[in-house]
Design a protein around this motif. Structure first.
Motif, PDB file in Angstrom:
ATOM      1  N   VAL A 251       0.848  -1.199   0.000  1.00 54.53           N
ATOM      2  CA  VAL A 251       0.000   0.000   0.000  1.00 54.53           C
ATOM      3  C   VAL A 251       0.879   1.242   0.000  1.00 54.53           C
ATOM      4  CG1 VAL A 251      -1.642   1.330   1.362  1.00 54.53           C
ATOM      5  CG2 VAL A 251      -1.959  -1.124   1.096  1.00 54.53           C
TER       6      VAL A 251
ATOM      7  N   SER B  64       2.574   1.730  -3.428  1.00 51.28           N
ATOM      8  CA  SER B  64       1.659   2.156  -4.465  1.00 51.28           C
ATOM      9  C   SER B  64       1.211   3.597  -4.263  1.00 51.28           C
ATOM     10  CB  SER B  64       0.462   1.213  -4.490  1.00 51.28           C
ATOM     11  OG  SER B  64      -0.600   1.816  -5.156  1.00 51.28           O
ATOM     12  N   PHE B  65       0.789   3.920  -3.039  1.00 49.76           N
ATOM     13  CA  PHE B  65       0.330   5.287  -2.782  1.00 49.76           C
ATOM     14  C   PHE B  65       1.486   6.270  -2.903  1.00 49.76           C
ATOM     15  CE2 PHE B  65      -4.141   5.359  -1.354  1.00 49.76           C
ATOM     16  CZ  PHE B  65      -4.408   4.017  -1.535  1.00 49.76           C
TER      17      PHE B  65
ATOM     18  N   SER C 107       1.532   9.423  -5.337  1.00 46.32           N
ATOM     19  CA  SER C 107       1.765  10.757  -4.779  1.00 46.32           C
ATOM     20  C   SER C 107       2.905  11.423  -5.527  1.00 46.32           C
ATOM     21  CB  SER C 107       2.127  10.668  -3.300  1.00 46.32           C
ATOM     22  OG  SER C 107       1.264   9.814  -2.634  1.00 46.32           O
TER      23      SER C 107
ATOM     24  N   PHE D  15      -4.813  12.924  -7.628  1.00 56.06           N
ATOM     25  CA  PHE D  15      -4.352  11.663  -7.074  1.00 56.06           C
ATOM     26  C   PHE D  15      -5.280  10.560  -7.543  1.00 56.06           C
ATOM     27  CE2 PHE D  15      -4.092   8.422  -3.760  1.00 56.06           C
ATOM     28  CZ  PHE D  15      -2.729   8.220  -3.734  1.00 56.06           C
TER      29      PHE D  15
ATOM     30  N   ILE E 216      -6.877   7.532  -7.107  1.00 48.23           N
ATOM     31  CA  ILE E 216      -7.088   6.589  -5.997  1.00 48.23           C
ATOM     32  C   ILE E 216      -7.357   5.177  -6.510  1.00 48.23           C
ATOM     33  CG2 ILE E 216      -9.556   7.136  -5.791  1.00 48.23           C
ATOM     34  CD1 ILE E 216      -7.866   6.837  -2.621  1.00 48.23           C
TER      35      ILE E 216
ATOM     36  N   ALA F 291      -4.170   3.635  -7.551  1.00 43.20           N
ATOM     37  CA  ALA F 291      -3.356   3.320  -6.382  1.00 43.20           C
ATOM     38  C   ALA F 291      -3.821   2.023  -5.726  1.00 43.20           C
ATOM     39  CB  ALA F 291      -3.419   4.472  -5.384  1.00 43.20           C
ATOM     40  N   VAL F 292      -5.132   1.875  -5.581  1.00 41.36           N
ATOM     41  CA  VAL F 292      -5.660   0.653  -4.956  1.00 41.36           C
ATOM     42  C   VAL F 292      -5.318  -0.558  -5.815  1.00 41.36           C
ATOM     43  CG1 VAL F 292      -7.779  -0.577  -4.354  1.00 41.36           C
ATOM     44  CG2 VAL F 292      -7.505   1.805  -3.708  1.00 41.36           C
TER      45      VAL F 292
ATOM     46  N   ALA G 232      -1.615  -1.340  -5.582  1.00 45.80           N
ATOM     47  CA  ALA G 232      -1.316  -1.927  -4.279  1.00 45.80           C
ATOM     48  C   ALA G 232      -1.709  -3.399  -4.270  1.00 45.80           C
ATOM     49  CB  ALA G 232      -2.053  -1.177  -3.172  1.00 45.80           C
TER      50      ALA G 232
END
Lengths: 355, 314
Positions: free
Chosen positions: A27, A30-31, A35, A46, A48, A51-52, A55
């Motif tokens: 996590v 990835s985040f 970022s 961003f 999201i 990112a999820v 991750a």
């Protein structure tokens, strides 16, 4: 490598703690990556969802590789499957969250008194509301329910209590067929039926109710049938043994026992048809004014309202989009309330003494 | 039975209430037969002029009914098949997660959350698809066309709005996801406990147990769930009508602004303005859609019913 893994050494295992830290690490990675993209100016927002997803991919890959090294091939495959299955669930949640979030955040813009208090008559641009559409939806849905529920319940009673032989089998098959009728075909049917009597320009509310009934009846029949089937035969026999006529047995004993499930089924059926757009678009058309009369003139409904607000945007685009989203939000809320109500009612009205 | 013991048979008193009630039940059942017959008859009656009409009146290019319908049929099946491609693996994953991976206590709630997706009206999905999903996917599409444009599916020029058949397929996939999930979840839960425990007792990991016991047992149910999902995707109207930028062509390219449209979407978009023979043509296409979904759904039912007879569960 294979000989090493297949030797009966004491099983080495990745601990729970390790797996949680792997998850945290993926996590974080990835985040952090997304970022950096924002900070570096490569993208403006961003991402999201990305990112999820990233991750999840990193976690599944990492856990597979680690498990392959420490625990061997079979355990690694197991972990891979667990990871993939769990990610499938997370991925399915993404559209739901996104949809609810968008509907609420956009819908709240016009979720005001005006929306519930005025129609679109003579409105261009700002203002206006969906009262005419809400009334239309409620009237047409109520009419469809009035048509479908008696037919649906009586058909189910016939199938469970009376029907034998070829006719009942034919009805069962045809109810299945009806379940599969695409909603737009139901709309075309209603149109073809009424156009025959009233000419090809016919648009009115009751036609929509007929179209929706075609979609609703099979759902009611199916759910009522299931409910009547689980009413214990002892109840029927006890009642008949007391000399109660069969019709009274059904009305006074069988139906009240199953009433919770039947009502739940009806509510679910209503929540399924209340959001139907295509058949209403065809047979009810669209109107911008109030119309309380099911039997004459075009009638607005909430789903068609949402559709037309989107598809015929005027010069003030935002006002139309806001109204569309508010309409969508109201629709979601109605369906949600119906579903929750169905669940509560099925709990409250469940036959006492079972379980 | 009745003829065996004619002398000793005790006849129940014919009560008016019984006659009326059973008559009403019978009438309701027969009404279903009549309704379905009416659907077919009225659709056929209104569709017939389209088949016999002068080709020049039917479509603008004057090549007649079938050259107009075949691209639509292609588009309908193409979009639904793509949606199934996305929805099927996801649904199996979710169903397995709920039936075999998630803790018992939360499984019910998780199932309810997925069912919520089924409660969202299709017009809201359409709105979401066009305002949220399409713009969000567009950069990805440009990237795909730029880097993988040599694959026919990703051939350019890329659509500038993201309103492509791929976006439609994703929206449709989200819409049929809850149906396939709910049905396959039920089937997976019916796996005989003994099979599962036997597999685990032999030392199988959870995945091996699923592969050896759950999936083979659930395969027929899975197939019919897929068919029912396909049937829903074939008939879905508003999401396609709103999201797709349509044209009547046959094309396998996923990301261009020239997308094959579906029968249902074509009816919804053109019906309000149609007149004369145009209405008959649209109804005829609706009849064809009805037949396609009928075949798909009957196949699904056939598989379900066949399974009932041989299932180890009963």
């Amino acid at each position: 490598m294979t000989t090493l893994l297949s030797t009966p050494t004491p099983a080495r295992k990745l601990s729970r703690g390790t797996m949680w830290s792997v998850l945290a690490l993926s996590v974080l990675l990835s985040f952090g990556f997304f970022s950096l993209l924002v900070l570096g100016g490569a993208s403006t927002d961003f991402n999201i969802v990305g990112a999820v997803l990233l991750a999840a991919i990193i976690y599944v890959a990492l856990s597979f590789v680690m498990s392959r090294i420490v625990e061997g091939r079979r355990k690694a495959t197991d972990r891979l499957a667990t990871g993939l299955v769990t990610s499938a669930f997370v991925v399915a949640l993404l559209p739901l969250i996104s949809l609810v979030y968008t509907a609420v955040s956009n819908g709240l813009n016009r979720f005001d008194g005006d929306f519930f208090n005025s129609s679109m008559r003579n409105v261009v641009g700002q203002g206006g509301g969906g009262l005419h559409a809400i009334i239309g939806t409620l009237e047409i849905t109520a009419a469809a329910t009035l048509i479908s529920v008696p037919i649906g319940i009586m058909t189910a009673v016939y199938l469970v209590e009376y029907g034998t032989g070829r006719l009942s089998r034919a009805i069962t098959v045809l109810v299945d067929v009806m379940t599969g009728i695409p909603s737009i075909v139901a709309g075309l049917f209603a149109f073809a039926l009424f156009a025959l009597f009233f000419g090809p320009g016919i648009r009115f509310g009751i036609g929509g109710a007929v179209a929706l009934s075609v979609l609703m009846i099979p759902v009611v029949v199916r759910s009522t049938e299931e409910m009547l089937k689980i009413v214990p035969n002892e109840l029927r026999e006890a009642s008949l043994a007391l000399g109660v006529p069969k019709w009274a047995t059904v009305v006074k004993v069988v139906l009240p026992t199953a009433i919770g499930g039947i009502i739940t089924g009806v509510m679910i059926a209503i929540s399924r048809i209340i959001g139907e757009t295509a058949p209403l678009l065809i047979i009810c058309g669209m109107s911008t004014s109030m119309n309380y009369n099911l039997f004459s003139d075009r009638m607005a409904t909430l789903p068609v309202f949402v559709y037309t607000q989107y598809s015929n945007q005027g010069t003030d685009t935002q006002a139309y989009l806001d109204r569309a989203w508010t309409g969508a939000l109201v629709l979601i809320l109605i369906v949600m309330v119906l579903n929750i109500l169905a669940r509560i009612l099925s709990k409250v009205l469940a036959p006492k003494g079972t379980r | 039975m009745d003829t065996d013991l004619p002398a000793t048979r005790i006849r129940a008193k014919q009560r008016l209430g019984d006659v009326l009630f059973s008559g009403a039940a019978l009438a309701a059942g027969i009404l279903i037969l009549v309704a379905l017959a009416a659907v077919t008859i009225f659709l056929v009656a209104q569709a017939l002029p389209a088949f016999t009409a002068d080709p020049a009146d039917v479509s603008k290019d004057g090549r007649g009914f079938w050259s107009f319908v075949i691209p639509l049929v292609f588009g309908t099946i193409w979009a639904a098949a793509l949606a199934l491609l996305f929805a099927l693996p996801l649904s199996i994953g979710i169903a397995l997660f709920i039936s075999h991976y998630a803790p018992r206590r939360v499984a019910l709630t998780l199932g309810y959350i997925v069912d919520l997706l089924a409660a969202v009206p299709s017009v809201v999905f359409g709105l979401w698809g066009i305002t949220v999903l399409a713009p969000a996917m567009q950069p990805l599409y440009s990237g795909l066309v730029d880097s993988l444009g040599w694959i026919p599916f990703f051939a350019g020029p890329v659509s500038g709005t993201g309103r492509t058949v791929l976006t439609v397929a994703i929206v449709l996939a989200v819409m049929i996801l809850p149906i396939i999930t709910a049905l396959s979840r039920e089937v997976f839960l019916q796996t005989p406990r003994l099979h599962e425990e036997a597999a685990l007792a032999l030392g199988a990991t959870r995945w091996e147990m699923i592969r050896m016991a759950v999936l083979p047992f659930g395969r027929p149910g899975l197939i019919s769930a897929t068919m029912l999902g396909l049937g829903r995707a074939l008939g879905e109207t508003m999401a396609v009508a709103m999201v797709l930028s349509p044209s009547v062509i046959i094309s396998f390219a996923l990301l261009t602004s020239q997308n094959p449209t579906t029968i249902a979407a074509n009816i919804a978009l053109n019906f309000p303005e149609a007149s004369g023979i145009g209405v008959n043509v649209l109804i005829a296409t609706g009849l064809i859609l009805f037949l396609i979904t009928l075949v798909v759904n009957s196949l699904a039912r056939f598989i379900i019913n066949r399974r009932k007879d041989f299932s180890g569960a009963n």
